[in-house]
Design an enzyme around this catalytic site. Structure first.
Site, short mmCIF file in Angstrom:
data_model
loop_
_atom_site.label_atom_id
_atom_site.label_comp_id
_atom_site.label_asym_id
_atom_site.label_seq_id
_atom_site.Cartn_x
_atom_site.Cartn_y
_atom_site.Cartn_z
CG ASP A 68 -72.07 -44.81 24.06
OD1 ASP A 68 -71.38 -45.11 25.24
OD2 ASP A 68 -71.65 -45.35 22.95
CD GLN A 83 -64.31 -42.32 24.00
OE1 GLN A 83 -63.41 -41.55 24.78
NE2 GLN A 83 -63.97 -43.30 23.48
CG HIS A 86 -68.16 -47.21 19.80
ND1 HIS A 86 -68.66 -48.52 19.90
CD2 HIS A 86 -66.82 -47.11 19.69
CE1 HIS A 86 -67.41 -49.27 20.25
NE2 HIS A 86 -66.45 -48.43 19.93
CE LYS A 108 -64.34 -46.64 25.87
NZ LYS A 108 -63.30 -47.22 24.71
CB CYS A 156 -65.56 -49.34 17.22
SG CYS A 156 -64.43 -50.66 17.38
C1 LIG Z 1 -68.47 -43.91 22.25
C2 LIG Z 1 -68.17 -45.17 22.76
N1 LIG Z 1 -69.31 -46.02 22.89
C3 LIG Z 1 -69.14 -47.35 23.50
C4 LIG Z 1 -67.74 -48.01 23.58
C5 LIG Z 1 -67.54 -49.33 23.81
O1 LIG Z 1 -66.77 -49.31 24.82
P1 LIG Z 1 -66.30 -50.70 25.55
O2 LIG Z 1 -65.57 -51.52 24.25
O3 LIG Z 1 -65.90 -50.77 26.88
O4 LIG Z 1 -67.73 -51.69 26.04
C6 LIG Z 1 -66.66 -47.05 22.96
C7 LIG Z 1 -65.20 -47.79 22.92
O5 LIG Z 1 -64.30 -47.26 22.47
C8 LIG Z 1 -66.72 -45.85 22.63
O6 LIG Z 1 -65.72 -44.97 22.32
#
Ligand SMILES: Cc1ncc(COP(=O)(O)O)c(C=O)c1O
Length: 408
Positions: free
Chosen positions: A198, A201, A121, A224, A365
């Site tokens: 990360d 998800q 992401h 999430k 993203c």
């Molecule tokens: C795999 C992954 N990493 C990071 C993020 C970023 O999350 P946040 O927007 O809550 O910071 C997302 C959000 O969709 C994501 O799917």
């Protein structure tokens, strides 16, 4: 126990869903809806115990501080970490930026390498891209196999003594397939690199154990996982947090301030400058209680059954292309990205919206990843405990209706 055919009891626990019986909310990978228990916990905090934290000696402030720190303890237990290893942030994005700035800023030098995967992401890509530009380091990108899963062999071979940081998603927000982490973490550590996972998800679909995973940093967002927006978590080894410089400076992250320097507070508060997201931390605690009250096994069974069913129904539709592995395999998360021949993903999402079906459309993203797979945009349906087979059926009918409208 609810089967995917009947999640009425679960749905009733979510006020927004209960108030909108016709809504099929299939955008859970972007953000989940909130159960009553989370909303009630935040409301009760504001109605009975609200004050700023860590600042005052009066009862109300001490009560607020105790609840805020109790939430930290809950997160620590949830991840099998220690409370001082839990830093509250605004979201996963901020937590990754914190690590890039505070850890990367101290450790990465000219000629070093930071290894990410093409599946990341933007939140786990851009902070490293920027760090490397600032430090004249090299951003190394591990490729995917033809089906979109991580090419583990290539990724392992890219770890070298020059690698200082390995940053990997635990679960792709595009293909919903867990990343094989164990060997990557082991290889990174053999070369003295630190690993950030990360978990934005993954955290909503399986139990995370920081110790067993052996990662150095792990991040996720509250929103999430049934919690409120505005709170994220950085979990990190205490010894690393001790040596890192703060990311943001200001009130409460400091012990003593002189005219020309300052002595930082202890961990984790050193990384929590300014008034933190207090009610959000309390809401997050209630969210973690909620997910554990469902039970991982029940959540897992529900999600797996629904994902297998959705994949099967989608495969049967002509002109629909599933991104990533097309067949179900155990452990696959309920996140399915796809395209429909002749129908732009935004048009598809608009047509589904008229049928009260909420899906995501765009690049999620993850532009480098979609581009690597030769897509510029796609549609994505993602499910959780309150979704049903009937909603999957409605999605399939909606896709077929869009194909009719566009005569494809
Ligand atoms: C795999 C992954 N990493 C990071 C993020 C970023 O999350 P946040 O927007 O809550 O910071 C997302 C959000 O969709 C994501 O799917």
């Amino acid at each position: 126990m609810n089967s995917p055919n009947n999640t009425n009891t679960t749905r009733a626990e979510f006020p927004l869903l209960a108030a909108n019986p016709a809504l099929a909310y299939l955008d859970n990978a972007a953000s989940t809806q909130k159960p009553k228990t989370v909303l009630k916990a935040m409301d009760a905090f504001y109605c009975t115990s609200y004050a700023n934290v860590h600042r005052s000696v009066y009862d109300l402030s001490e009560r607020a501080t105790a609840q805020y720190e109790d939430a930290r303890g809950r997160v620590a237990r949830f991840l099998n970490a220690q409370p001082q290893e839990i830093v509250f942030t605004k979201n996963a994005t901020e937590a990754i930026n914190l690590v890039a700035y505070s850890f990367g800023g101290g450790e990465v030098r000219e000629g070093d390498e930071v290894l990410v995967s093409i599946l990341e992401h933007h939140a786990n890509f851009l902070p490293w891209q920027r760090l490397c530009a600032r430090k004249k380091a090299r951003l190394v990108v591990a490729p995917a196999n033809a089906d979109g899963t991580l090419d583990e062999t290539s990724a392992l071979a890219l770890v070298s003594p020059r690698t200082k940081i390995v940053a990997l998603t635990a679960l792709s927000n595009v293909i919903g397939v867990p990343t094989p982490l164990a060997r990557m973490i082991e290889r990174a550590h053999q070369h003295g690199a630190r690993v950030i996972i990360d978990g934005a998800q993954a955290v909503a679909h399986k139990r995370i154990d920081m110790r067993a995973m052996d990662a150095d940093f792990f991040v996720f967002s509250g929103h999430k996982i049934f919690g409120p927006a505005g709170i994220g978590v950085l979990a990190a080894r205490a010894e690393l947090l001790e040596t890192m410089q703060p990311f943001i400076v200001g009130g409460e992250m400091v012990k003593t301030v002189f005219l020309d320097n300052a002595e930082w507070n202890d961990i984790p508060w050193k990384f929590e400058a300014g008034t933190p997201p207090i009610a959000e931390a309390i809401g997050l605690k209630a969210a973690l209680d909620f997910i554990e009250s469902i039970g991982w096994q029940r959540l897992h069974t529900h999600e797996q059954t629904l994902t297998e069913y959705a994949l099967e129904r989608m495969r049967a539709l002509k002109g629909v292309h599933i991104i990533g592995p097309k067949t179900f395999s155990s452990g696959r998360a309920p996140i399915i990205s796809f395209t429909v021949n002749g129908v732009h993903p935004h048009d598809l999402a608009s047509i589904l919206n008229e049928r009260h079906i909420a899906i995501r459309s765009g690049h999620f993203c993850a532009q480098p990843f979609l581009n690597a797979l030769s897509y510029s945009a796609a549609a994505r349906a993602s499910f959780t405990i309150y979704n049903t087979r009937a909603e999957v059926d409605a999605l399939i009918e909606g896709i077929a209706a869009a194909q009719k409208i566009f005569r494809v």
